[in-house]
Scaffold this motif. Sequence first.
Motif, mmCIF file in Angstrom:
data_model
loop_
_atom_site.group_PDB
_atom_site.id
_atom_site.type_symbol
_atom_site.label_atom_id
_atom_site.label_comp_id
_atom_site.label_asym_id
_atom_site.label_seq_id
_atom_site.Cartn_x
_atom_site.Cartn_y
_atom_site.Cartn_z
ATOM 1 N N GLU A 182 -10.968 -14.163 -36.656
ATOM 2 C CA GLU A 182 -11.578 -13.240 -35.630
ATOM 3 C C GLU A 182 -11.387 -14.026 -34.337
ATOM 4 O O GLU A 182 -11.153 -13.586 -33.530
ATOM 5 N N ALA A 183 -11.993 -15.048 -34.358
ATOM 6 C CA ALA A 183 -12.690 -15.912 -33.795
ATOM 7 C C ALA A 183 -11.247 -16.634 -32.746
ATOM 8 O O ALA A 183 -11.342 -17.185 -31.906
ATOM 9 N N ALA A 184 -10.603 -17.097 -33.559
ATOM 10 C CA ALA A 184 -9.052 -17.408 -32.183
ATOM 11 C C ALA A 184 -7.943 -16.130 -32.435
ATOM 12 O O ALA A 184 -7.874 -15.954 -30.412
ATOM 13 N N ILE A 185 -8.736 -14.835 -32.863
ATOM 14 C CA ILE A 185 -8.023 -13.861 -32.221
ATOM 15 C C ILE A 185 -8.458 -13.310 -31.174
ATOM 16 O O ILE A 185 -8.083 -13.254 -29.616
ATOM 17 N N LYS A 186 -10.251 -13.799 -30.880
ATOM 18 C CA LYS A 186 -10.889 -13.567 -29.512
ATOM 19 C C LYS A 186 -10.938 -14.595 -28.376
ATOM 20 O O LYS A 186 -10.476 -14.005 -27.831
ATOM 21 N N LEU A 187 -10.514 -15.665 -28.878
ATOM 22 C CA LEU A 187 -9.835 -16.588 -27.843
ATOM 23 C C LEU A 187 -8.867 -16.465 -27.259
ATOM 24 O O LEU A 187 -8.702 -17.250 -26.110
ATOM 25 N N ALA A 188 -7.442 -16.013 -28.338
ATOM 26 C CA ALA A 188 -6.779 -16.043 -27.824
ATOM 27 C C ALA A 188 -6.712 -14.949 -25.879
ATOM 28 O O ALA A 188 -6.019 -14.839 -25.319
ATOM 29 N N ARG A 189 -6.955 -13.718 -26.754
ATOM 30 C CA ARG A 189 -7.136 -12.780 -25.890
ATOM 31 C C ARG A 189 -7.905 -12.457 -24.343
ATOM 32 O O ARG A 189 -7.439 -12.655 -23.134
ATOM 33 N N LYS A 190 -9.440 -13.869 -25.154
ATOM 34 C CA LYS A 190 -9.933 -14.780 -23.618
ATOM 35 C C LYS A 190 -8.932 -14.983 -22.669
ATOM 36 O O LYS A 190 -9.521 -15.110 -21.745
ATOM 37 N N TYR A 191 -8.909 -16.514 -23.034
ATOM 38 C CA TYR A 191 -7.847 -16.794 -22.309
ATOM 39 C C TYR A 191 -6.744 -15.844 -21.720
ATOM 40 O O TYR A 191 -6.320 -16.836 -20.862
ATOM 41 N N ALA A 192 -5.907 -15.462 -22.426
ATOM 42 C CA ALA A 192 -5.075 -14.526 -21.406
ATOM 43 C C ALA A 192 -5.753 -14.042 -20.860
ATOM 44 O O ALA A 192 -5.123 -13.396 -19.162
ATOM 45 N N HIS A 193 -7.313 -13.264 -20.801
ATOM 46 C CA HIS A 193 -7.944 -12.814 -19.863
ATOM 47 C C HIS A 193 -7.486 -13.017 -18.746
ATOM 48 O O HIS A 193 -7.211 -12.657 -17.346
ATOM 49 N N ASP A 194 -9.011 -14.271 -18.931
ATOM 50 C CA ASP A 194 -9.349 -15.714 -17.896
ATOM 51 C C ASP A 194 -8.642 -15.741 -17.345
ATOM 52 O O ASP A 194 -8.657 -16.290 -16.114
ATOM 53 N N LYS A 195 -7.663 -16.966 -18.039
ATOM 54 C CA LYS A 195 -6.851 -17.840 -17.063
ATOM 55 C C LYS A 195 -5.666 -17.375 -16.782
ATOM 56 O O LYS A 195 -4.743 -18.144 -15.609
ATOM 57 N N ARG A 196 -5.033 -16.844 -17.048
ATOM 58 C CA ARG A 196 -3.318 -16.163 -16.703
ATOM 59 C C ARG A 196 -3.716 -13.926 -16.671
ATOM 60 O O ARG A 196 -2.281 -14.170 -16.139
ATOM 61 N N GLY A 197 -4.661 -13.993 -16.299
ATOM 62 C CA GLY A 197 -4.756 -12.613 -15.720
ATOM 63 C C GLY A 197 -4.503 -11.506 -16.833
ATOM 64 O O GLY A 197 -3.969 -10.076 -15.954
ATOM 65 N N VAL A 198 -4.150 -11.367 -17.919
ATOM 66 C CA VAL A 198 -2.828 -10.689 -18.705
ATOM 67 C C VAL A 198 -4.134 -9.257 -18.904
ATOM 68 O O VAL A 198 -5.305 -9.344 -19.140
ATOM 69 N N LYS A 199 -3.598 -8.602 -19.099
ATOM 70 C CA LYS A 199 -4.418 -7.343 -19.252
ATOM 71 C C LYS A 199 -4.612 -6.701 -20.515
ATOM 72 O O LYS A 199 -4.897 -6.058 -20.719
ATOM 73 N N LYS A 200 -3.097 -6.488 -20.579
ATOM 74 C CA LYS A 200 -2.810 -6.339 -22.284
ATOM 75 C C LYS A 200 -2.281 -7.981 -23.425
ATOM 76 O O LYS A 200 -1.177 -7.186 -23.294
#
Length: 380
Positions: A182-200
């Motif tokens: 769960e922590a890894a999934i949350k980290l991957a999503r937050k990294y994509a949002h915060d660092k790469r501007g990924v919305k989905k």
Amino acid sequence: ASSLIMATASQRTHLGARLMSPLVLLVSLSFADEVLALQPARGPVGPNSARTPAAASTPMASASLSVETPSAAAAPFDMEAFDKAVMNTYGRFKLAISHGEGCSLFDTEGKRYLDFAAGIATCTLGHADERLASAVSAQMRKVNHVSNLFYIPQQGELARRLLETNNLDRAFFCNSGAEANEAAIKLARKYAHDKRGVKKPVIITAVNSFHGRTLATITATGQPKYQAGFGPLVPGFEYVPYNDVAALEETVRKFTGPKLPFGLGEEGELAAIMMEPLQGEGGIRPGSTEFFEAARRLCDETGALLMVDEVQTGVCRTGSFWAHQKLGVEVDVLTSAKALGGGVPIGAMMCKTSCDVFTPGTHATTFGGNPLACAAGNAV
């Protein structure tokens, strides 16, 4: 499903063929039988067991093992009362465990079993290991739990020692493999949002994988039987056949192609590839070097994270400290649990500094990394 073999002297002639099944969990031995008739001598049965040089040289020799037999006055274990009070979430054997020693377990009637399950890939040091017991009991006498609002020396020591075994930089501690994933999934999503501007953000996992029992991790698990009845599932997961490089490349292209204006036709963008280096629930299937090299290359090309779930394979269970190290690839995120605590609940998620986007308040745990669990981890 699993098999339970009751191996008495009269049944031993048929045991060889049945032991070939990977589903065997326990072998029951009558006290008159030699343990080593079932398994060649390669060391003591338990951490406190003694064996003479002659015994060590022959697979038919008997091994000494201290056995606690139940008191004659002790009441038999009441399985009916247990079933009335405990939810029926397991297909339990009609067997109640009293204690263990080394590779052996004993039921409440005093019968001894050779344990092939190890608590499902968990009891790294066997049962009743003196080193683990001493470390945990000593810590219990000092302080067993404090909040992560304070510095916990045992946690820092365990993090440092774990990170010395791989190419990662930071650790987060929790209580189980599902929580680590769960922590890894949350980290991957937050990294994509915060660092790469990924919305989905989309995470690719494998068909027949297994990543846990929480809602997000059963969604990550590529097996419909674990997902049935729990919909709607968490969005943002795609599945590819394990070790299929072409399928992985095709799925990555699906989530990295050109985007239409106003989000039209946008199905999501790749955030991570999450794989087990060896599938356990999927049938004991080792990952191929080609597949993991392709996953690493695709992540480098897209900016996605390569994450490995080492909950079942980590901590020296496959011949190296981490199973992915045999594949020659560096990863961005790694999860661990099970063997890490030798039977004491603990989980860990480790990552590179470059993708450590958690900050105070974005992810947390009450029990994770407490002094007791980390004392167990350090002992292991």
